[in-house]
Structure formats: C-alpha cells, structure tokens
Design a protein around this motif. Sequence first.
Motif, PDB file in Angstrom:
ATOM      1  N   ASP A 226       0.853  -1.134  -0.007  1.00  0.00           N
ATOM      2  CA  ASP A 226       0.018  -0.079  -0.034  1.00  0.00           C
ATOM      3  C   ASP A 226       0.937   1.079   0.065  1.00  0.00           C
ATOM      4  N   LEU A 227       2.117   1.127   0.603  1.00  0.00           N
ATOM      5  CA  LEU A 227       3.080   2.188   0.696  1.00  0.00           C
ATOM      6  C   LEU A 227       4.388   1.579   0.440  1.00  0.00           C
ATOM      7  N   VAL A 228       5.279   2.140  -0.615  1.00  0.00           N
ATOM      8  CA  VAL A 228       6.425   1.702  -0.855  1.00  0.00           C
ATOM      9  C   VAL A 228       7.443   3.096  -0.567  1.00  0.00           C
ATOM     10  N   TYR A 229       8.087   2.734   0.437  1.00  0.00           N
ATOM     11  CA  TYR A 229       9.106   3.790   1.254  1.00  0.00           C
ATOM     12  C   TYR A 229      10.491   3.713   0.864  1.00  0.00           C
ATOM     13  N   LEU A 230      11.067   4.684  -0.213  1.00  0.00           N
ATOM     14  CA  LEU A 230      12.493   4.617  -0.282  1.00  0.00           C
ATOM     15  C   LEU A 230      13.370   5.298   0.555  1.00  0.00           C
ATOM     16  N   MET A 231      14.083   4.809   1.347  1.00  0.00           N
ATOM     17  CA  MET A 231      14.591   5.391   2.580  1.00  0.00           C
ATOM     18  C   MET A 231      15.979   6.217   2.071  1.00  0.00           C
ATOM     19  N   GLY A 232      16.135   7.051   3.061  1.00  0.00           N
ATOM     20  CA  GLY A 232      17.436   8.054   2.752  1.00  0.00           C
ATOM     21  C   GLY A 232      18.797   7.204   2.822  1.00  0.00           C
ATOM     22  N   GLY A 233      19.904   8.022   2.733  1.00  0.00           N
ATOM     23  CA  GLY A 233      21.073   7.417   2.754  1.00  0.00           C
ATOM     24  C   GLY A 233      22.081   7.978   1.445  1.00  0.00           C
ATOM     25  N   TYR A 234      22.858   7.178   0.951  1.00  0.00           N
ATOM     26  CA  TYR A 234      23.642   7.448  -0.127  1.00  0.00           C
ATOM     27  C   TYR A 234      22.868   6.819  -1.527  1.00  0.00           C
ATOM     28  N   PRO A 235      22.585   7.901  -2.438  1.00  0.00           N
ATOM     29  CA  PRO A 235      21.541   7.559  -3.601  1.00  0.00           C
ATOM     30  C   PRO A 235      22.219   6.468  -4.236  1.00  0.00           C
ATOM     31  N   PHE A 236      23.293   6.514  -4.866  1.00  0.00           N
ATOM     32  CA  PHE A 236      23.898   5.557  -5.765  1.00  0.00           C
ATOM     33  C   PHE A 236      23.923   4.179  -5.156  1.00  0.00           C
ATOM     34  N   SER A 237      24.162   4.313  -3.759  1.00  0.00           N
ATOM     35  CA  SER A 237      23.996   2.751  -3.216  1.00  0.00           C
ATOM     36  C   SER A 237      22.956   2.107  -3.225  1.00  0.00           C
ATOM     37  N   GLN A 238      21.641   2.983  -3.104  1.00  0.00           N
ATOM     38  CA  GLN A 238      20.364   2.439  -3.184  1.00  0.00           C
ATOM     39  C   GLN A 238      20.106   2.205  -4.766  1.00  0.00           C
ATOM     40  N   LYS A 239      20.545   2.923  -5.659  1.00  0.00           N
ATOM     41  CA  LYS A 239      20.363   2.478  -7.186  1.00  0.00           C
ATOM     42  C   LYS A 239      20.965   1.310  -7.302  1.00  0.00           C
ATOM     43  N   ALA A 240      22.193   1.093  -6.907  1.00  0.00           N
ATOM     44  CA  ALA A 240      22.807  -0.478  -6.930  1.00  0.00           C
ATOM     45  C   ALA A 240      22.070  -1.532  -6.716  1.00  0.00           C
ATOM     46  N   PHE A 241      21.575  -1.291  -5.495  1.00  0.00           N
ATOM     47  CA  PHE A 241      20.511  -2.301  -4.776  1.00  0.00           C
ATOM     48  C   PHE A 241      19.351  -2.511  -5.724  1.00  0.00           C
ATOM     49  N   LEU A 242      18.880  -1.736  -6.119  1.00  0.00           N
ATOM     50  CA  LEU A 242      17.689  -1.713  -6.946  1.00  0.00           C
ATOM     51  C   LEU A 242      18.028  -2.454  -8.630  1.00  0.00           C
ATOM     52  N   GLU A 243      19.229  -2.166  -9.108  1.00  0.00           N
ATOM     53  CA  GLU A 243      19.671  -2.826 -10.117  1.00  0.00           C
ATOM     54  C   GLU A 243      20.145  -4.083 -10.010  1.00  0.00           C
ATOM     55  N   GLU A 244      20.972  -4.440  -9.032  1.00  0.00           N
ATOM     56  CA  GLU A 244      21.312  -5.861  -8.599  1.00  0.00           C
ATOM     57  C   GLU A 244      20.188  -6.693  -8.212  1.00  0.00           C
ATOM     58  N   ASN A 245      19.147  -6.460  -7.557  1.00  0.00           N
ATOM     59  CA  ASN A 245      17.936  -7.015  -7.667  1.00  0.00           C
ATOM     60  C   ASN A 245      16.878  -7.195  -8.326  1.00  0.00           C
ATOM     61  N   GLY A 246      17.044  -6.491  -9.730  1.00  0.00           N
ATOM     62  CA  GLY A 246      16.188  -6.160 -10.450  1.00  0.00           C
ATOM     63  C   GLY A 246      14.648  -5.881 -10.135  1.00  0.00           C
ATOM     64  N   LEU A 247      14.832  -4.606  -9.383  1.00  0.00           N
ATOM     65  CA  LEU A 247      13.630  -3.901  -8.813  1.00  0.00           C
ATOM     66  C   LEU A 247      13.330  -2.917  -9.509  1.00  0.00           C
ATOM     67  N   CYS A 248      14.070  -2.327 -10.659  1.00  0.00           N
ATOM     68  CA  CYS A 248      13.573  -1.109 -11.259  1.00  0.00           C
ATOM     69  C   CYS A 248      12.320  -1.154 -11.901  1.00  0.00           C
ATOM     70  N   GLU A 249      12.180  -1.928 -12.759  1.00  0.00           N
ATOM     71  CA  GLU A 249      10.759  -2.186 -13.489  1.00  0.00           C
ATOM     72  C   GLU A 249       9.560  -2.621 -12.530  1.00  0.00           C
ATOM     73  N   CYS A 250       9.772  -3.370 -11.461  1.00  0.00           N
ATOM     74  CA  CYS A 250       8.648  -3.485 -10.646  1.00  0.00           C
ATOM     75  C   CYS A 250       8.146  -2.268 -10.105  1.00  0.00           C
TER      76      CYS A 250
END
Length: 244
Positions: free
Chosen positions: A87-111
């Motif tokens: 119902d809510l997706v929360y993208l946390m704060g921190g270092y943005p490019f680490s979060q981007k790497a997490f999304l890409e490595e786990n195949g979550l961008c399209e989701c």
Amino acid sequence: MAIYYLCSGFGPEHSFVNKFGEMLANDLKLRKSLVMIPCGGDKEETEAHVGFVTQQLEEVGIVFERKIILSKDMSREEQCRYIKDADLVYLMGGYPFSQKAFLEENGLCECLQEYSGVVLGISAGAMNMSKYMIMVTDGANSDETRVEEGLGLVDFSVFPHCAFSGDTFAESFYIGSDRVDSQKLLTACKGKGDVYFLQNKTETNALKISFIRVKGGKKEFASIYGGRIWKVAEDGVELIEEYI
C-alpha cells in the motif's frame, strides 16, 4: 494511479504532524503493507530509518499490519511481489547511488516503474525516483560531480538537501561537512529537463521541509516550517511562489 511524494528530509520527531501527514493519510486508503527499500547501509543504519518512519507514521494514525524491509537475501520474484502488493513503498534516505545499485542488482527497477500505489522517497529515495540523479559535492567526505538516470517515476529531478536561509539561492551551502558549489550544481543540471532544489534546513540546522506530490501527472509544491523550493531556469534559479 500511482501517487508520488518526493521529500527533502525530515526532523527527528513530529515531522509528519502537519499537512504532509494529512495528505499521506488521505492517499493511503488501505494500510495493510508497508514495503521499505534500503540504501545499502549497515543493519544499524537501516533499522534507524525503519524506526524513524514507523514512528512518524504512527503519530499521524497511519499504522500498517505488515512492514517488510527488502533485502538481497530475498529472490527478485519475492521482492517484486511485496512491491506489487504494498500500500506504501518507502525509499529510504542514505547514499543515493548505493540504493540505485541495490535496485539494479535485485532487478527491482521495472517493478517500481509498474507499481500503481503510493511511493514515498525521502532524500536519496527522492533522488532515485527522479528522472536524473544529480550529486555535486566538494569536501572531506565526498568530492564528486555525478549525474545518472534515475527510475523516472516522475518526469523531473530533485536535489533534496539545500541548507541555507532566506528566499535567495545561496552561492554555496553544506551537506554535513561537504560543500556544494551552486554554480557547479547548476552546470550539472544543464540539459536535464526540469530540476527542483528542495530546502530541508538552514545553515544553523533549523528545520525547513519541502516536498513535491505528484498525482495523475500534476505536481503540487508543499512547504512546512517555511521550507522553499527552487526550479532551475535558463539564467539561474527561480523561487516557487505557490505552495499548497
């Protein structure tokens, strides 16, 4: 229809007890599942973010039956299913490019691009939601100019940590101990479409909150505690004058 909140940052307590909390509560018709996406920090840092947002939400009466922190130990299919059902997706704060790497490595961008619920991004999370992720710092901890494509959940970009007073955009300011040169920042934004700078505090750490809400392609600019938003213009920046 997806609803997006791109936020500058919040204080340590009682930050949602205002129009932000009211708007979010109104948008969250169902409150079964909260899915949180980390920035790749250590467990202690992630737990601090989880505790922060959970407390802030509960203060305004937003309580979820289930809270899920995505991790690399989950399969892509499992993580995407959690996102789809959230119902809510929360993208946390921190270092943005680490979060981007997490999304890409786990195949979550399209989701995330296909998700049709409410998405809240604070700081780095807001940057990842953007069309472009723009980072310009010059200091002891970080010295970089880096521009990469974001998720493109919205058709504009944000730089979420403008720390100075007044309505005039400062020549430079600090994110922690790292200095941001405004001219360098503007140069990095050239040719990147609409870019907004979000104020989150003053140089003396007085809280200033600003955020952008997008629903049905319509942008709404919001100010709490006098927070300001500027838009990159041809000859510099222009102050957004109208806030909800």
